[in-house]
Design an enzyme around this catalytic site. Structure first.
Site, mmCIF file in Angstrom:
data_model
loop_
_atom_site.group_PDB
_atom_site.id
_atom_site.type_symbol
_atom_site.label_atom_id
_atom_site.label_comp_id
_atom_site.label_asym_id
_atom_site.label_seq_id
_atom_site.Cartn_x
_atom_site.Cartn_y
_atom_site.Cartn_z
ATOM 1 N N CYS A 1 0.832 -1.203 0.000
ATOM 2 C CA CYS A 1 0.000 0.000 0.000
ATOM 3 C C CYS A 1 0.869 1.256 0.000
ATOM 4 O O CYS A 1 2.000 1.246 0.473
ATOM 5 C CB CYS A 1 -0.851 0.034 1.262
ATOM 6 S SG CYS A 1 -1.770 -1.472 1.516
ATOM 7 N N ARG B 1 4.658 0.783 -6.395
ATOM 8 C CA ARG B 1 4.745 -0.108 -5.234
ATOM 9 C C ARG B 1 3.806 -1.300 -5.371
ATOM 10 O O ARG B 1 3.925 -2.270 -4.633
ATOM 11 C CB ARG B 1 4.393 0.668 -3.956
ATOM 12 C CG ARG B 1 5.394 1.737 -3.611
ATOM 13 C CD ARG B 1 4.854 2.675 -2.562
ATOM 14 N NE ARG B 1 4.624 2.023 -1.293
ATOM 15 C CZ ARG B 1 5.519 1.941 -0.313
ATOM 16 N NH1 ARG B 1 6.705 2.470 -0.474
ATOM 17 N NH2 ARG B 1 5.232 1.337 0.815
ATOM 18 N N TRP C 1 -3.010 -2.558 -1.549
ATOM 19 C CA TRP C 1 -2.529 -3.860 -2.018
ATOM 20 C C TRP C 1 -3.182 -4.862 -1.059
ATOM 21 O O TRP C 1 -2.800 -4.946 0.106
ATOM 22 C CB TRP C 1 -1.011 -3.893 -1.927
ATOM 23 C CG TRP C 1 -0.338 -5.067 -2.549
ATOM 24 C CD1 TRP C 1 -0.024 -5.223 -3.875
ATOM 25 C CD2 TRP C 1 0.167 -6.232 -1.873
ATOM 26 N NE1 TRP C 1 0.634 -6.419 -4.057
ATOM 27 C CE2 TRP C 1 0.765 -7.059 -2.857
ATOM 28 C CE3 TRP C 1 0.168 -6.670 -0.549
ATOM 29 C CZ2 TRP C 1 1.355 -8.283 -2.551
ATOM 30 C CZ3 TRP C 1 0.759 -7.887 -0.246
ATOM 31 C CH2 TRP C 1 1.336 -8.674 -1.243
ATOM 32 N N ASN D 1 -1.145 1.469 5.924
ATOM 33 C CA ASN D 1 -0.222 0.558 5.241
ATOM 34 C C ASN D 1 0.303 -0.391 6.310
ATOM 35 O O ASN D 1 0.782 0.058 7.340
ATOM 36 C CB ASN D 1 0.920 1.396 4.629
ATOM 37 C CG ASN D 1 1.991 0.539 3.984
ATOM 38 O OD1 ASN D 1 1.850 -0.673 3.876
ATOM 39 N ND2 ASN D 1 3.061 1.173 3.553
ATOM 40 N N GLY D 2 0.178 -1.699 6.093
ATOM 41 C CA GLY D 2 0.660 -2.669 7.077
ATOM 42 C C GLY D 2 -0.427 -3.682 7.402
ATOM 43 O O GLY D 2 -1.419 -3.804 6.669
ATOM 44 N N GLU E 1 20.121 -14.375 -9.832
ATOM 45 C CA GLU E 1 19.505 -13.082 -10.125
ATOM 46 C C GLU E 1 18.924 -13.061 -11.550
ATOM 47 O O GLU E 1 17.832 -12.526 -11.780
ATOM 48 C CB GLU E 1 20.545 -11.963 -9.934
ATOM 49 C CG GLU E 1 20.074 -10.557 -10.267
ATOM 50 C CD GLU E 1 18.905 -10.071 -9.415
ATOM 51 O OE1 GLU E 1 18.488 -10.765 -8.475
ATOM 52 O OE2 GLU E 1 18.383 -8.986 -9.742
ATOM 53 N N LYS F 1 15.100 -12.216 -12.391
ATOM 54 C CA LYS F 1 14.750 -11.085 -13.272
ATOM 55 C C LYS F 1 13.781 -11.545 -14.348
ATOM 56 O O LYS F 1 12.812 -10.871 -14.654
ATOM 57 C CB LYS F 1 15.994 -10.500 -13.967
ATOM 58 C CG LYS F 1 16.837 -9.542 -13.209
ATOM 59 C CD LYS F 1 16.254 -8.195 -12.885
ATOM 60 C CE LYS F 1 15.376 -8.157 -11.691
ATOM 61 N NZ LYS F 1 15.896 -8.194 -10.365
ATOM 62 N N GLU G 1 10.141 -12.800 -12.634
ATOM 63 C CA GLU G 1 9.255 -11.855 -11.948
ATOM 64 C C GLU G 1 8.551 -10.898 -12.902
ATOM 65 O O GLU G 1 7.443 -10.465 -12.630
ATOM 66 C CB GLU G 1 9.982 -11.088 -10.846
ATOM 67 C CG GLU G 1 11.056 -10.152 -11.317
ATOM 68 C CD GLU G 1 11.780 -9.465 -10.174
ATOM 69 O OE1 GLU G 1 11.227 -9.321 -9.082
ATOM 70 O OE2 GLU G 1 12.933 -9.044 -10.404
ATOM 71 N N HIS H 1 22.173 -34.137 -10.736
ATOM 72 C CA HIS H 1 21.681 -34.814 -9.529
ATOM 73 C C HIS H 1 20.159 -34.769 -9.441
ATOM 74 O O HIS H 1 19.597 -34.942 -8.365
ATOM 75 C CB HIS H 1 22.339 -34.207 -8.289
ATOM 76 C CG HIS H 1 23.821 -34.412 -8.273
ATOM 77 N ND1 HIS H 1 24.406 -35.629 -8.048
ATOM 78 C CD2 HIS H 1 24.834 -33.558 -8.547
ATOM 79 C CE1 HIS H 1 25.722 -35.519 -8.141
ATOM 80 N NE2 HIS H 1 26.006 -34.270 -8.456
ATOM 81 N N LYS I 1 7.020 -3.070 -4.592
ATOM 82 C CA LYS I 1 8.405 -2.602 -4.564
ATOM 83 C C LYS I 1 9.026 -2.757 -3.181
ATOM 84 O O LYS I 1 10.147 -3.195 -3.035
ATOM 85 C CB LYS I 1 8.449 -1.137 -4.996
ATOM 86 C CG LYS I 1 9.858 -0.539 -5.038
ATOM 87 C CD LYS I 1 10.713 -1.228 -6.077
ATOM 88 C CE LYS I 1 12.141 -0.735 -6.086
ATOM 89 N NZ LYS I 1 13.025 -1.683 -6.789
#
Ligand code: F6R
Length: 635
Positions: free
Chosen positions: A2, A27, A101, A127-128, A508, A512, A515, A531, A630
């Site tokens: 949020c 965000r 969100w 927010n939270g 990474e 990238k 996502e 394996h 974000k």
């Protein structure tokens, strides 16, 4: 996650709130809303657009009392903005805004913020997560309160009203004292139309000071167009904003003096500036971001200058081990850091994701140096890991991009990455600058401990100094990588393999791609494939092999041949002296060669471009990938 904004001043609040919320869109969110307090906006009130909750003040209200109007809507901010014509007819000078969100309750008009108390006396954005909301809600329902949403936030609005006796600040304090969990709140009260109250606990919130009023926001980019003068609130601090004053109170309610910070990000750094997406803009900004992070750390005499570090050689010699803790891509920089630090310092280095570290009873004590890595400085799990480390007596050094953020302010030592604001959800320039800081720390410790001599240090620093130009050179290959990427737009699966530092970068590279493109992708140490995972390789499976590590090149080539033999379509990233590989693989990306330890800084760049261009070809919402945010400020 949020996003919160708030404005109190001489201008009309609504357009400013919408503009601030637009800056927070990156965000991640699913609905948006604003609340205004002041005189009613007659025109909009008469039309009553859908989703607009126009609330009169409490019955028997005083003549000069304000009215709270709430406008909110599920979906993109543009939907809300259209409904209220960009705020053109809304006249109030005080308001709060929110992008939601969803956590408690699906995305819907009702669950969107702001939420209001039963009589409409209070409006709140949050927010939270309120962890004890179920118990609070049950108690309020028992007392006769009717709830209109499924959110945890609505309990706060009702608690404010229950605890109000004319004192806005007192009601806010009393309500907040009953909350458990994480929250940043912006609150309006109809009887105090010339005030906003805000509070934070484990969710970010900044106050911006302007010549034309004061603002609050979850993140600095939302206010950058208006001011660079910022106060970063710490946990449990409450602030009362009036148009010409800002009062901050500590958790006991005592007024405190907070330092004003001057943020040196410029407005254009938070704009797309002609690029289609922030992600590609930020990929392209890497040479400058790297130079800004590296140059101030190398003194005129060739020594390392670490502005935020107060560690002496004696203290460094006292550390028995190093522990790097972070989340996501920041964790991936830590994996590179482990290889590099162990090699140079000969100290054992452990790297852990923060959400695991905090619950695994970690073996750390005062002889451990804990390095925390975070772009935002507000990631909930990383903050918890930092606190865990400090409770166990460890020395905490953090690498952070946002000045004054929670992680920066709670660490013993801070080193800032000077990447500028990173807006794209998928990190690129922050990753690269974090990596650079880890290199510098590794060189610094190794040199102080006498594990590398002056000559080694000069050699490493000179290679580090050349990175920005080398990255710029790789970025010039963007059109070629774009062309190759078209071919992979319809992939369903991808595998990234490499050994040693190449494997660290594969982690990474894989993240990238997945996502932003939603292609299922995995990273594997190349030698580990056989394996188990090699059973997934069949005709046409896409495998990207990172083969930049000189001493393991032949070994990686053997693994490439193994997957080729099973029909894989193989792309290789390697150094430009390896011309003989061409005949063995389907695609090849060449990058320049530098010191082996620094190769990750170069090889990650084509992988960022690959992720971006494949996602572009798939027409994905690149800057706002689904389900992602974000700054992850909840557990
Ligand atoms: C991926 C990405 C995330 C972040 C992670 C940590 O592209 O950006 O994985 O790296 O959420 O965020 P910070 O660095 O803000 O702690």
């Amino acid at each position: 996650m949020c996003g919160i904004v708030g404005y109190i001043g001489n201008s009309a609040a609504a357009p400013l709130l919408l503009e601030g919320l637009a800056k927070l869109e990156y965000r991640g969110y699913d609905s948006a809303g604003i609340a205004l307090v002041g005189k009613p906006s007659e025109k909009i009130k008469a039309e009553k657009p859908d989703g607009c909750d126009i609330v009169s003040a409490t019955p028997g209200a005083k003549a000069n009392q304000g009215v709270i109007e709430i406008y909110k809507s599920k979906g993109r901010l543009s939907i809300l903005s259209e409904k209220i014509r960009g705020g053109a007819d809304l006249t109030a000078n005080v308001g709060i805004g929110h992008t939601r969100w969803a956590t408690h309750g699906k995305p819907s008009d009702e669950n969107s913020h702001p939420h209001r108390s039963a009589s409409g006396l209070f409006a709140v954005v949050h927010n939270g997560i309120i962890e004890n909301y179920a118990a609070l809600k049950a108690k309020l329902i028992n007392e006769g309160v009717e709830f209109v949403s499924e959110t945890d936030t609505e309990v706060i609005a009702h608690l404010l009203e229950k605890n109000y006796n004319g004192d806005f600040l007192g009601a806010a304090r009393a309500a907040v004292s009953q909350l458990q969990g994480s929250y940043a709140l912006g609150i309006l009260c109809a009887e105090h139309p010339d005030e906003i109250i805000a509070v934070r606990n484990s969710s970010p919130l900044v106050v911006g000071l302007t010549d034309n009023g004061n603002v609050i926001a979850s993140d600095i980019p939302a206010i950058l167009a208006h001011t660079r003068r910022v106060i970063q609130l710490s946990d449990n601090e409450m602030v009362r904003l009036r148009k010409d004053s800002v009062e901050v109170y500590d958790s006991s309610g005592f007024p405190i003096n907070k330092k004003e910070i001057l943020v040196d990000w410029d407005v254009s750094s938070a704009e797309r500036g002609g690029y289609d997406h922030f992600m590609i803009k930020e990929i392209m900004e890497q040479p400058q971001a790297l130079a800004a992070t590296i140059s101030p750390r190398i003194g005129a005499d060739g020594s390392i200058v670490l502005d935020g570090i107060n560690l002496t050689a004696k203290q460094l010699a006292g550390f028995r081990r190093i522990c790097i803790v972070a989340c996501g891509s920041a964790y991936h920089t830590g994996v590179v850091g482990k290889y590099v630090m162990e090699k140079l310092t000969r100290l054992p280095v452990e790297v852990d994701v923060a959400s695991e570290f905090r619950y695994r009873d970690p073996l750390i004590d005062k002889d451990t140096l804990v390095i925390i890595v975070s772009q935002s400085g507000e990631t909930a799990d990383t903050i918890a890991a930092l606190r865990e480390a400090k409770n166990r007596g460890a020395r905490v050094l953090s690498i952070v991009n946002v000045v004054g953020s929670t992680i920066a302010s709670e660490s013993d030592d801070v080193l800032y990455t000077w990447a500028g604001p990173e807006i794209s959800v998928a990190t690129t320039k922050a990753y690269s600058t974090q990596l650079t800081m880890l290199y510098i720390i590794a060189f610094y410790i190794a040199h102080k401990l006498g594990r590398i001599d002056d000559r080694d240090l000069r050699r490493l620093l000179s290679a580090l100094n050349r990175l920005p130009d080398m990255v710029a050179g790789i970025l010039r290959q963007a059109p070629d990588i774009k062309r190759i990427s078209q071919r992979y737009a319809y992939l369903e699966h991808a595998y990234f393999i490499g050994r040693n530092l190449d494997y660290a970068v594969a982690l990474e590279a894989s993240l990238k791609l997945k996502e932003v493109s939603y292609i299922h992708s995995e990273a594997y140490p190349a030698g580990e494939l056989k394996h188990g995972t090699i059973s997934l390789i069949e005709e046409g499976t896409f495998v990207v092999a990172l083969a930049c590590c000189d001493k393991l090149f032949e070994k990686t080539m053997s693994n490439i041949k193994e997957v080729k033999a099973r029909g894989a379509e193989v792309m290789v990233v390697t150094t430009d002296d390896r011309r003989d590989v061409i005949s063995e693989v389907d695609q090849i990306i060449y990058i320049p060669k530098t010191n082996d330890l620094l190769m990750p800084s170069l090889e990650v760049v084509p992988m960022q471009l690959l992720g971006y261009y494949i996602s572009l070809a798939r027409k994905c919402d690149i800057d706002k990938p689904r389900n992602l945010a974000k700054s992850v400020t909840v557990e």
